[in-house]
Design an enzyme around this catalytic site. Structure first.
Site, short mmCIF file in Angstrom:
data_model
loop_
_atom_site.label_atom_id
_atom_site.label_comp_id
_atom_site.label_asym_id
_atom_site.label_seq_id
_atom_site.Cartn_x
_atom_site.Cartn_y
_atom_site.Cartn_z
N LYS A 222 1.04 -1.26 -0.21
CA LYS A 222 0.12 -0.10 0.00
C LYS A 222 0.82 1.28 -0.14
O LYS A 222 0.67 2.13 -0.86
CB LYS A 222 -0.88 0.27 1.36
N ASN A 223 1.87 1.30 0.89
CA ASN A 223 2.61 2.52 0.94
C ASN A 223 3.59 2.81 -0.05
O ASN A 223 4.14 3.97 -0.21
CB ASN A 223 3.38 2.38 2.31
N CYS B 204 -4.47 13.10 13.00
CA CYS B 204 -5.05 12.01 12.66
C CYS B 204 -4.82 11.27 14.04
O CYS B 204 -4.46 11.92 14.77
CB CYS B 204 -4.63 11.12 11.62
N ARG C 267 0.80 15.14 13.06
CA ARG C 267 1.35 14.81 11.91
C ARG C 267 1.40 15.97 10.90
O ARG C 267 0.66 16.31 9.81
CB ARG C 267 0.66 13.97 11.08
N ASP D 258 4.42 0.72 12.08
CA ASP D 258 3.38 0.13 11.60
C ASP D 258 3.14 -1.29 12.11
O ASP D 258 1.88 -1.86 12.03
CB ASP D 258 3.27 0.18 10.04
N ILE E 118 7.94 7.11 16.86
CA ILE E 118 7.66 7.62 15.48
C ILE E 118 6.49 8.67 15.89
O ILE E 118 6.43 9.96 15.42
CB ILE E 118 7.59 6.94 14.57
N ARG F 117 -8.65 0.02 5.05
CA ARG F 117 -7.70 1.10 4.15
C ARG F 117 -6.51 0.42 3.84
O ARG F 117 -5.83 0.78 2.69
CB ARG F 117 -7.25 2.00 5.31
C1 UD1 Z 1 4.37 6.91 6.03
C2 UD1 Z 1 3.36 5.65 6.36
C3 UD1 Z 1 2.78 5.20 7.47
C4 UD1 Z 1 3.98 4.90 8.55
C5 UD1 Z 1 4.87 6.03 8.62
C6 UD1 Z 1 6.32 5.96 9.39
C7 UD1 Z 1 2.36 6.01 4.01
C8 UD1 Z 1 1.08 6.23 3.27
N1 UD1 Z 1 2.53 5.79 5.21
O1 UD1 Z 1 3.53 7.69 6.80
O2 UD1 Z 1 2.41 4.07 7.38
O3 UD1 Z 1 3.34 4.87 9.74
O4 UD1 Z 1 5.54 6.43 7.19
O5 UD1 Z 1 6.92 5.02 8.94
O6 UD1 Z 1 3.46 5.61 3.25
N2 UD1 Z 1 6.45 14.56 10.69
C9 UD1 Z 1 6.75 16.00 10.77
N3 UD1 Z 1 6.76 16.78 9.66
C10 UD1 Z 1 6.53 16.35 8.74
C11 UD1 Z 1 6.39 15.01 8.23
C12 UD1 Z 1 6.47 14.17 9.20
O7 UD1 Z 1 6.81 16.23 12.09
O8 UD1 Z 1 6.57 17.24 7.62
C13 UD1 Z 1 6.75 13.68 11.65
C14 UD1 Z 1 5.31 12.82 11.78
O9 UD1 Z 1 4.31 13.55 12.37
C15 UD1 Z 1 5.71 11.56 12.43
C16 UD1 Z 1 7.22 11.31 11.96
O10 UD1 Z 1 7.36 12.48 11.33
O11 UD1 Z 1 5.65 11.87 13.84
C17 UD1 Z 1 7.05 10.35 10.73
O12 UD1 Z 1 6.28 10.63 9.70
P1 UD1 Z 1 6.26 10.13 8.26
O13 UD1 Z 1 7.59 9.40 8.08
O14 UD1 Z 1 6.21 11.47 7.46
O15 UD1 Z 1 5.01 9.31 8.03
P2 UD1 Z 1 4.10 9.46 6.74
O16 UD1 Z 1 4.91 9.54 5.51
O17 UD1 Z 1 3.17 10.51 6.96
#
Ligand code: UD1
Length: 423
Positions: free
Chosen positions: A22-23, A116, A121, A305, A327, A397
């Protein structure tokens, strides 16, 4: 809304085939916005998030067709560069269209995704990166407005290796001629899959010896035909379900090295495994599992995850273990539901302390997020009696046909909708 009824006490046995990731799928589908040429993707799982992404692409002006796991995306007139909030609120990953749209139009308007169930996030790392590439980023009426006279390649160091920001920035940089260097990036296998697609489209994407991503962007990118990598989170989830039920299950069509840490910890806990090139065979065992402490971390660390499904295994281990969630700030919503089934879990900030119990009992519980929902399924499979899980849409999902796959392994999981079905 659909619910699951899970009859517990069944040992899982047989073979389960893993779906495409999915990701990896979501950003790759979004990468189709970088070109007008046809995009053909195989091994695309039939998931709610995939269907939402296809709706997003259609709303932006693409024509999409999904049949038997293959998605074909073609141009259907001019693209739009803005998305309605209705679509963004269904799935945070819809924000990933920002990078490709910015690269194509030098402007985009995307609703800011809210928080969420897992926490706030923010998307600041994405926006800082776009600014480095020459864009102005402002927020108005809940929308992020991106605009640039000219975009240019840049050297960008992410403050945290965010998966989404790495993907968004690499897609944007692929359509900016010249060399962009991304440092402190996410190294998840899904990133490699996106890189492979961008490479096939004509950009030059490599990782250097320092682990930096070097993207030689091009003025125009072409179409692509690609098969999506196996879903390592689905793989881990079924391995954990098999282990928790003391099952005898061959998890096939996966890439075991993408789950190295999980497999190490499972063996440490006492789960016998046979690990092949593209399968993991979980074997039955006698006696109790040993408790093992885990701490989530960016890849190759323990996947956040898989933290909830792991906890569902540890609640039946002999002794005390800990889960340290590093995380996301709020990823223990499944814990109180597991407690309703008889688990002994105390959470404090980022730590969940789990004291093993002898057995669980079926209860009426509620899924509050995707992976936490699967943890409840695992607990339900192990519990005495029937577990009723509400809000199955979270599980839908990200897991393709979960009841079909589990029932083929001898589980008894029934989907029903109390508003429609008579029970
Ligand atoms: C992706 C995955 C999700 C997984 C996560 C961490 C997808 C669709 N989803 O989510 O399943 O749990 O990686 O492995 O691929 N953060 C910030 N600022 C930002 C971006 C992120 O502070 O601009 C923080 C987030 O709040 C979180 C951490 O960084 O605490 C990790 O987030 P991130 O790696 O970006 O996760 P996603 O890409 O949203």
């Amino acid at each position: 809304m659909d619910r699951f009824l899970v009859e517990g006490g069944k040992q899982l046995k047989g073979t389960v085939k893993i779906s495409g990731s999915k990701n990896a799928c979501l950003p790759i589908l979004v990468a189709s916005l970088l070109t007008d040429e046809p995009f053909i993707l195989h091994r695309v799982p039939n998931l709610r998030d995939v269907r939402t992404t296809l709706k997003i692409l259609t709303a932006l002006g693409k024509k999409t067709h999904y049949e038997n796991g293959t998605v074909t995306i073609t141009a259907d007139g001019p693209l739009k560069n803005s998305l309605p909030y209705e679509l963004v609120k269904q799935m945070r990953a819809s924000f990933w269209v920002a990078g490709p749209l910015l690269a194509r139009f030098k402007s985009a308007e995307i609703p800011l995704p809210g928080g969420c169930a897992l926490g706030a996030r923010p998307v600041d790392i994405h926006l800082k990166g776009f600014e480095k590439l020459g864009a102005d980023c402002t927020t108005e009426r809940g929308n992020v407005l991106l605009s640039a006279q000219e975009l240019h390649p840049a050297k960008i160091t992410l403050r945290f290796p965010s998966v989404g920001a790495t993907q968004n920035l690499m897609m944007c940089a692929a359509l900016i001629p010249g060399e962009t260097v991304l440092e402190n990036i996410a190294k998840e296998p899904e990133i490699d899959d996106v890189a492979e697609v961008l490479l096939k489209m004509g950009a030059h994407v490599v990782t250097d010896e320092k682990g930096r991503l070097i993207i030689e962007g091009k003025e125009k990118l072409g179409g692509v035909e690609h098969t999506v990598v196996a879903d390592r989170i689905e793989t881990g989830s079924y391995i954990l379900a098999a282990a928790a039920t003391r099952g005898d299950v061959r998890v096939e069509g996966c890439v075991p090295e993408h789950n190295s840490i999980l497999l190490e910890y499972l063996q440490e806990a006492g789960v016998p495994l046979e690990i092949g090139m593209d399968f993991v065979h979980v074997k039955p065992y006698q006696g109790a599992l040993k408790p093992v402490r885990i701490k989530t971390a960016p890849y190759p660390g323990f996947a956040t995850d898989l933290q909830a499904p792991w906890m569902a295994l540890m609640i039946l281990a002999e002794g005390a273990s800990e889960v340290d969630e590093d995380i996301f700030e709020n990823r223990f919503m499944h814990a109180p539901e597991l407690v309703r089934m008889g688990a002994n879990i105390v959470t404090e900030k980022s730590i969940a302390r789990v004291s093993g119990v002898k057995e669980l009992s079926g209860a009426h519980v509620m899924a509050s997020d995707l992976r936490g929902g699967f943890a409840l399924l695992i607990a339900g499979l192990c519990a005495k009696g029937t577990t009723e899980i509400e809000r199955v849409y979270h599980i839908d999902r990200g897991y393709e046909d979960p009841e079909g796959k589990l029932n083929a392994l001898g589980a008894h999981v029934t989907r029903y909708n109390p508003d429609k079905d008579d029970f």
